[in-house]
Structures are given as structure tokens and as C-alpha cells.
Design a protein around this motif. Structure first.
Motif, PDB file in Angstrom:
ATOM      1  N   TRP A  17      -0.059   0.702   0.428  1.00 35.28           N
ATOM      2  CA  TRP A  17       1.037   0.400   1.076  1.00 35.28           C
ATOM      3  C   TRP A  17       0.693  -0.098   2.589  1.00 35.28           C
ATOM      4  O   TRP A  17       1.697  -0.558   3.166  1.00 35.28           O
ATOM      5  CB  TRP A  17       1.860   1.799   1.185  1.00 35.28           C
ATOM      6  CG  TRP A  17       1.067   2.851   1.546  1.00 35.28           C
ATOM      7  CD1 TRP A  17       0.431   3.684   0.916  1.00 35.28           C
ATOM      8  CD2 TRP A  17       1.104   3.159   2.913  1.00 35.28           C
ATOM      9  NE1 TRP A  17      -0.337   4.738   1.639  1.00 35.28           N
ATOM     10  CE2 TRP A  17       0.137   4.253   2.942  1.00 35.28           C
ATOM     11  CE3 TRP A  17       1.495   2.710   4.169  1.00 35.28           C
ATOM     12  CZ2 TRP A  17      -0.071   5.047   4.055  1.00 35.28           C
ATOM     13  CZ3 TRP A  17       1.257   3.672   5.414  1.00 35.28           C
ATOM     14  CH2 TRP A  17       0.412   4.677   5.358  1.00 35.28           C
ATOM     15  N   GLY A  51       1.650   7.677   3.157  1.00 42.79           N
ATOM     16  CA  GLY A  51       2.549   6.631   2.947  1.00 42.79           C
ATOM     17  C   GLY A  51       4.130   7.157   3.074  1.00 42.79           C
ATOM     18  O   GLY A  51       5.147   6.479   2.879  1.00 42.79           O
ATOM     19  N   PHE A  80       4.651   7.344   9.406  1.00 43.56           N
ATOM     20  CA  PHE A  80       4.284   7.457   7.922  1.00 43.56           C
ATOM     21  C   PHE A  80       3.097   8.376   7.853  1.00 43.56           C
ATOM     22  O   PHE A  80       2.222   8.258   8.629  1.00 43.56           O
ATOM     23  CB  PHE A  80       3.866   6.010   7.330  1.00 43.56           C
ATOM     24  CG  PHE A  80       5.126   5.253   7.178  1.00 43.56           C
ATOM     25  CD1 PHE A  80       5.958   5.280   5.985  1.00 43.56           C
ATOM     26  CD2 PHE A  80       5.548   4.531   8.357  1.00 43.56           C
ATOM     27  CE1 PHE A  80       7.052   4.391   5.634  1.00 43.56           C
ATOM     28  CE2 PHE A  80       6.632   3.553   8.137  1.00 43.56           C
ATOM     29  CZ  PHE A  80       7.327   3.556   7.077  1.00 43.56           C
ATOM     30  N   LEU A 109       5.358   1.794  -1.104  1.00 41.18           N
ATOM     31  CA  LEU A 109       5.399   3.097  -0.459  1.00 41.18           C
ATOM     32  C   LEU A 109       5.776   3.839  -1.746  1.00 41.18           C
ATOM     33  O   LEU A 109       6.184   3.669  -2.706  1.00 41.18           O
ATOM     34  CB  LEU A 109       6.510   2.941   0.498  1.00 41.18           C
ATOM     35  CG  LEU A 109       6.363   2.409   1.784  1.00 41.18           C
ATOM     36  CD1 LEU A 109       7.762   2.505   2.533  1.00 41.18           C
ATOM     37  CD2 LEU A 109       5.336   3.007   2.464  1.00 41.18           C
TER      38      LEU A 109
END
Length: 128
Positions: A17, A51, A80, A109
Motif C-alpha cells: 500500500w 495501512g 496510517f 489499503l
């Protein structure tokens, strides 16, 4: 002496991600409120996936999953989860690391982030 056979399994954290290594040299420590996460969504394999968008719980200063419909501070996305974090049975708090500035491959994600969450992050996070 215990000579019985024991089995241990390992998983590998996915970071596909991340859009680049930019920002990964400066993650910050984050205490995560496990009670705010959903086992089947956020840690179905026993660990919080990297993520996950995070928001800060105003009352405790701990972090939970970003949720625009929340009313406890998590309605503002602040970063994140950078690395996967094991969640042991009965744990209410675990410590992880959070990215505040980075490039994100949104389609990769582990959970979705809405337009409001992206706006919260401003120019600190670039979605590619």
C-alpha cells in the motif's frame, strides 16, 4: 523437561500500500486502543494490518481506526499504521508505529478511506 512437539506460525506484513519509501524513515510511536478495532475487519489473523487509517481518541490519547461517523476523535484521520501489530487475547492496548507523511496506493489499503479522511490528511499524504 517438556519434549512435546510445538507448532508456531508466522505471517508477513504486507506494505504494498506504500507508494514509495518517502516518509518511512520517520514513523512515530502510537498506543493503539484495541477495543476500538473490529477483530474480523482489522485483525482477522491475530494482528492489526499495516495501512489501517488511524484517528486519535480525544479522551485517552490512544489511536483507533479512523471512522468519519465516530464522535470520540477518530472522525479525524491523522495517519496510517506503518507496521503490523500482534494482538494477544485480552489485550486492550498495543503499541505500533504510525506514518504521518507518505505516499499511499489507495487501492492496496486493507480498509477503505473516505473523502473526508483524505481531506483531514491534507498535503501530508499523497494518494497515488
Amino acid at each position: 523437561m517438556d519434549l512435546s512437539l510445538k507448532t508456531e506460525t508466522f505471517t508477513q506484513d504486507r506494505r504494498d500500500w506504500l507508494g514509495s519509501a518517502h516518509g518511512t524513515d520517520a514513523p512515530v510511536s502510537a498506543s493503539l486502543d484495541v477495543t476500538k478495532f473490529t477483530a474480523g475487519t482489522h485483525y482477522p489473523s491475530g494482528y492489526l494490518k499495516s495501512g489501517i487509517p488511524l484517528g486519535k481518541v480525544t479522551a485517552t490519547g490512544k489511536y483507533g481506526p479512523y471512522d468519519n461517523a465516530a464522535a470520540d476523535g477518530r472522525e479525524v484521520c491523522v495517519g496510517f499504521l506503518f507496521t503490523g501489530v500482534d494482538v494477544k487475547a485480552g489485550a486492550t492496548t498495543v503499541v505500533g508505529s504510525m506514518l504521518l507523511h507518505c505516499f499511499i496506493r489507495e487501492a492496496k489499503l486493507p480498509v477503505t478511506i473516505d473523502a473526508a479522511g483524505k481531506t483531514d490528511l491534507g498535503s501530508r499524504v499523497v494518494f497515488v
